[in-house]
Scaffold this motif. Structure first.
Motif, short mmCIF file in Angstrom:
data_model
loop_
_atom_site.label_atom_id
_atom_site.label_comp_id
_atom_site.label_asym_id
_atom_site.label_seq_id
_atom_site.Cartn_x
_atom_site.Cartn_y
_atom_site.Cartn_z
N THR A 171 1.49 8.42 -9.15
CA THR A 171 1.61 6.95 -9.08
C THR A 171 3.09 6.55 -9.12
OG1 THR A 171 -0.40 6.91 -10.40
CG2 THR A 171 0.73 4.80 -10.11
N ASP A 172 3.84 7.19 -9.99
CA ASP A 172 5.28 6.92 -10.05
C ASP A 172 5.95 7.28 -8.72
OD1 ASP A 172 5.37 6.10 -12.80
OD2 ASP A 172 5.21 8.21 -13.39
N ALA A 173 5.53 8.40 -8.15
CA ALA A 173 6.12 8.84 -6.88
C ALA A 173 5.85 7.82 -5.79
CB ALA A 173 5.58 10.21 -6.49
N LYS A 174 4.63 7.27 -5.80
CA LYS A 174 4.29 6.27 -4.76
C LYS A 174 5.11 5.00 -4.94
CE LYS A 174 -0.31 7.99 -3.87
NZ LYS A 174 -1.61 8.01 -4.56
N ALA A 175 5.28 4.59 -6.18
CA ALA A 175 6.09 3.39 -6.44
C ALA A 175 7.52 3.60 -5.96
CB ALA A 175 6.06 3.04 -7.92
N LEU A 176 8.03 4.80 -6.21
CA LEU A 176 9.39 5.13 -5.79
C LEU A 176 9.49 5.16 -4.26
CD1 LEU A 176 12.25 6.10 -6.58
CD2 LEU A 176 11.35 8.42 -6.75
N GLY A 177 8.50 5.79 -3.65
CA GLY A 177 8.46 5.85 -2.18
C GLY A 177 8.43 4.45 -1.57
N SER A 178 7.59 3.56 -2.11
CA SER A 178 7.50 2.21 -1.54
C SER A 178 8.80 1.45 -1.72
CB SER A 178 6.40 1.37 -2.20
OG SER A 178 5.26 2.12 -2.38
N LEU A 179 9.41 1.63 -2.88
CA LEU A 179 10.66 0.90 -3.15
C LEU A 179 11.76 1.29 -2.17
CD1 LEU A 179 12.06 -1.02 -5.27
CD2 LEU A 179 12.90 1.06 -6.37
N LEU A 180 11.83 2.57 -1.84
CA LEU A 180 12.97 3.06 -1.06
C LEU A 180 12.68 3.26 0.42
CD1 LEU A 180 14.50 5.64 -3.58
CD2 LEU A 180 15.03 3.22 -3.30
N GLN A 181 11.42 3.07 0.78
CA GLN A 181 10.96 3.37 2.14
C GLN A 181 11.84 2.79 3.24
OE1 GLN A 181 6.96 2.06 2.72
NE2 GLN A 181 6.49 3.99 3.74
N ASN A 182 12.21 1.54 3.09
CA ASN A 182 12.97 0.91 4.18
C ASN A 182 14.47 0.95 3.95
OD1 ASN A 182 10.68 0.28 5.70
ND2 ASN A 182 10.26 -1.40 4.27
N ARG A 183 14.88 1.86 3.10
CA ARG A 183 16.32 1.97 2.85
C ARG A 183 16.82 3.32 3.37
NH1 ARG A 183 14.79 -1.37 -1.89
NH2 ARG A 183 16.35 -3.02 -1.91
N ARG A 184 18.12 3.41 3.63
CA ARG A 184 18.65 4.72 4.04
C ARG A 184 18.89 5.55 2.79
NH1 ARG A 184 22.99 2.76 8.21
NH2 ARG A 184 23.98 4.78 7.90
N ALA A 185 17.79 6.07 2.28
CA ALA A 185 17.82 6.69 0.96
C ALA A 185 17.69 8.20 1.05
CB ALA A 185 16.67 6.15 0.13
N PHE A 186 18.41 8.85 0.18
CA PHE A 186 18.26 10.29 -0.02
C PHE A 186 17.89 10.45 -1.49
CE2 PHE A 186 19.64 14.43 -1.18
CZ PHE A 186 19.45 15.21 -0.05
N ILE A 187 16.78 11.10 -1.76
CA ILE A 187 16.33 11.16 -3.16
C ILE A 187 16.63 12.53 -3.75
CG2 ILE A 187 14.38 10.88 -4.73
CD1 ILE A 187 13.11 9.12 -2.61
N ASN A 188 17.26 12.48 -4.90
CA ASN A 188 17.63 13.71 -5.58
C ASN A 188 16.86 13.76 -6.89
OD1 ASN A 188 19.00 15.94 -6.38
ND2 ASN A 188 21.04 15.10 -5.91
N LEU A 189 15.87 14.62 -6.95
CA LEU A 189 15.08 14.73 -8.19
C LEU A 189 15.80 15.68 -9.13
CD1 LEU A 189 11.55 15.11 -6.54
CD2 LEU A 189 12.59 13.02 -7.46
N ILE A 190 16.02 15.23 -10.35
CA ILE A 190 16.74 16.06 -11.33
C ILE A 190 15.83 16.37 -12.50
CG2 ILE A 190 18.85 16.27 -12.70
CD1 ILE A 190 19.91 13.75 -11.37
N PRO A 191 15.46 17.63 -12.67
CA PRO A 191 14.66 17.96 -13.86
C PRO A 191 15.47 17.65 -15.12
CG PRO A 191 14.86 19.85 -12.36
CD PRO A 191 15.81 18.80 -11.87
N PHE A 192 14.82 17.05 -16.09
CA PHE A 192 15.51 16.73 -17.34
C PHE A 192 16.10 17.99 -17.98
CE2 PHE A 192 15.20 16.50 -22.03
CZ PHE A 192 16.18 15.55 -22.24
N ASN A 193 17.35 17.91 -18.37
CA ASN A 193 17.99 19.03 -19.09
C ASN A 193 18.02 18.73 -20.57
OD1 ASN A 193 18.79 20.61 -16.77
ND2 ASN A 193 20.27 19.00 -16.34
N PRO A 194 17.42 19.59 -21.35
CA PRO A 194 17.38 19.33 -22.79
C PRO A 194 18.75 19.55 -23.45
CG PRO A 194 16.27 21.39 -22.26
CD PRO A 194 16.71 20.80 -20.96
N PHE A 195 18.97 18.93 -24.59
CA PHE A 195 20.18 19.14 -25.40
C PHE A 195 19.75 19.05 -26.85
CE2 PHE A 195 19.90 14.74 -23.92
CZ PHE A 195 19.92 14.02 -25.11
N PRO A 196 20.61 19.39 -27.80
CA PRO A 196 20.17 19.39 -29.20
C PRO A 196 19.58 18.03 -29.62
CG PRO A 196 22.31 20.44 -28.98
CD PRO A 196 21.98 19.88 -27.63
N ASN A 197 18.39 18.08 -30.20
CA ASN A 197 17.67 16.89 -30.67
C ASN A 197 17.22 15.91 -29.59
OD1 ASN A 197 17.91 17.68 -33.39
ND2 ASN A 197 20.00 16.86 -33.42
#
Ligand code: SAH
Length: 343
Positions: free
Chosen positions: A273-299
């Motif tokens: 559902t989040d992916a679809k919302a993102l797709g609709s938001l950016l669909q008509n833009r010259r967008a390049f999407i960079n998915l970044i897996p969360f990197n953990p850090f202390p705490n």
């Protein structure tokens, strides 16, 4: 007080040289010497006239941030801890890609944005970096590369994705970019430089009028405003729609995209559902999407989604016909990955 040589863009330096009647070619030559040849002291060169040397010596200093620590990961990522003149520190990362490097520069000591997923944010804001401290990170990292990895020391890109919010330090970032682009100096191409912002609207508004034609990246991370408010507190002040509208008004060169970074956090923003919302938001833009897996850090309080879930998210977005990459994490072992910089 002496002025830093590395704080002057080419126009300013040319003007100084003209005013002092130092000779027509001196500004170009100095840019070549300090930026292209990466020399720190002008006085070692026979090309400098006595008059010019005297003037430079009296009015300019050539200090750079000092490398205090170097961490090297087995994937060849390098993280530098730089010490600044006032004793503060910042980090700079070299990210390897096919035998070349992307330099990831810091723009502030700490950061005022206080994003909930970012290690730098936990240290608070101390101060803006000066132009010479930003430029110096790149020059010193380049010097380290040519001394230590002479066979693979080429620079591919420069990204403002280290510590700090670059658009919150607009003047110094803009001037560093101007210096990087200058032909007699580092001569970087404009499409090789990317500035990433959390959506700091006052800076984006200035960008529209003043910034050279470099790439924009927006740390989007969520479409839903409650979720984005939690992740990026300035979203409450600078509404995402206004931010996007402002970005839409920045002219894009041919064949260029705006990069939208989307941090992937388990069970927070990673559903289809989040992916679809993102797709609709950016669909008509010259967008390049960079998915970044969360990197953990202390705490840190978040988790990275599992690979299957990230893959499904990516495929869903591709269904919208948009270019998407899932960023592989580099430098994790030395806390040099996105969001892991803190001193
Ligand atoms: N302030 C700017 C520049 C920092 S760029 C900005 O927000 O864009 C650093 C990138 O790493 C941003 O996209 C940021 O959101 C992302 N990041 C921060 N913490 C992270 C983490 N723990 N894991 C993965 N990415 C993170």
């Amino acid at each position: 007080m002496k002025q830093s040589f590395y704080s002057l863009n080419f126009t300013e330096l040319s003007q100084v040289c003209r005013e002092q009647d130092l000779g027509r070619e001196v500004a170009s030559w100095l840019y070549n010497w300090h930026y292209k040849q990466n020399q720190q002291s002008p006085f070692q060169s026979p090309r400098l006239s006595k008059k010019a040397a005297e003037f430079l010596g009296n009015h300019f200093e050539f200090q750079r941030p000092e490398i205090q620590e170097v961490h090297q990961a087995t994937d060849r990522t390098v993280k530098f801890l730089f010490q600044l003149a006032d004793g503060r520190s910042v980090e700079t990362v070299l990210i390897p890609f096919q035998g070349k490097y992307t330099a990831c520069l810091s723009s502030q000591v700490g950061c005022a944005m206080n994003c909930s997923f970012c290690y730098t944010g936990t240290q608070g804001f101390t101060r803006n970096l000066k132009t010479q401290e930003i430029v110096g990170q790149l020059l010193e990292a380049k010097r380290w590369l040519s001394d230590n990895r002479p066979n693979d020391c080429r620079l591919l890109n420069v990204v403002f994705m280290g510590q700090g919010e670059p658009l919150h330090n607009f003047d110094a970032v803009k001037k560093s970019v101007e210096i990087f682009l200058t032909q007699n100096g580092l001569s970087l191409a404009d499409h090789k430089i990317t500035i990433s912002t959390a959506g700091y609207l006052p800076g984006l508004m200035r960008w529209r009028e003043e910034m050279p034609t470099v790439n924009i990246a927006l740390s989007l991370h969520a479409v839903d405003s409650d979720v984005r408010n939690e992740l990026i507190p300035i979203n409450r002040k600078y509404d995402l729609n206004e931010v996007l509208n402002c970005i839409d008004e920045i002219p894009l060169q041919d064949k260029r995209f705006v990069t939208f970074e989307y941090l992937m956090i388990a069970d927070l923003n990673d559903s289809t559902t989040d992916a679809k919302a993102l797709g609709s938001l950016l669909q008509n833009r010259r967008a390049f999407i960079n998915l970044i897996p969360f990197n953990p850090f202390p705490n840190s309080r978040y988790k990275r989604p599992d690979d299957g879930r990230m893959q499904a998210f990516k495929e869903c977005l591709e269904g919208f016909g948009m270019p998407v990459t899932l960023r592989t994490t580099k430098g994790d072992a030395i806390l040099a990955a996105c969001g892991q910089l803190k001193v």
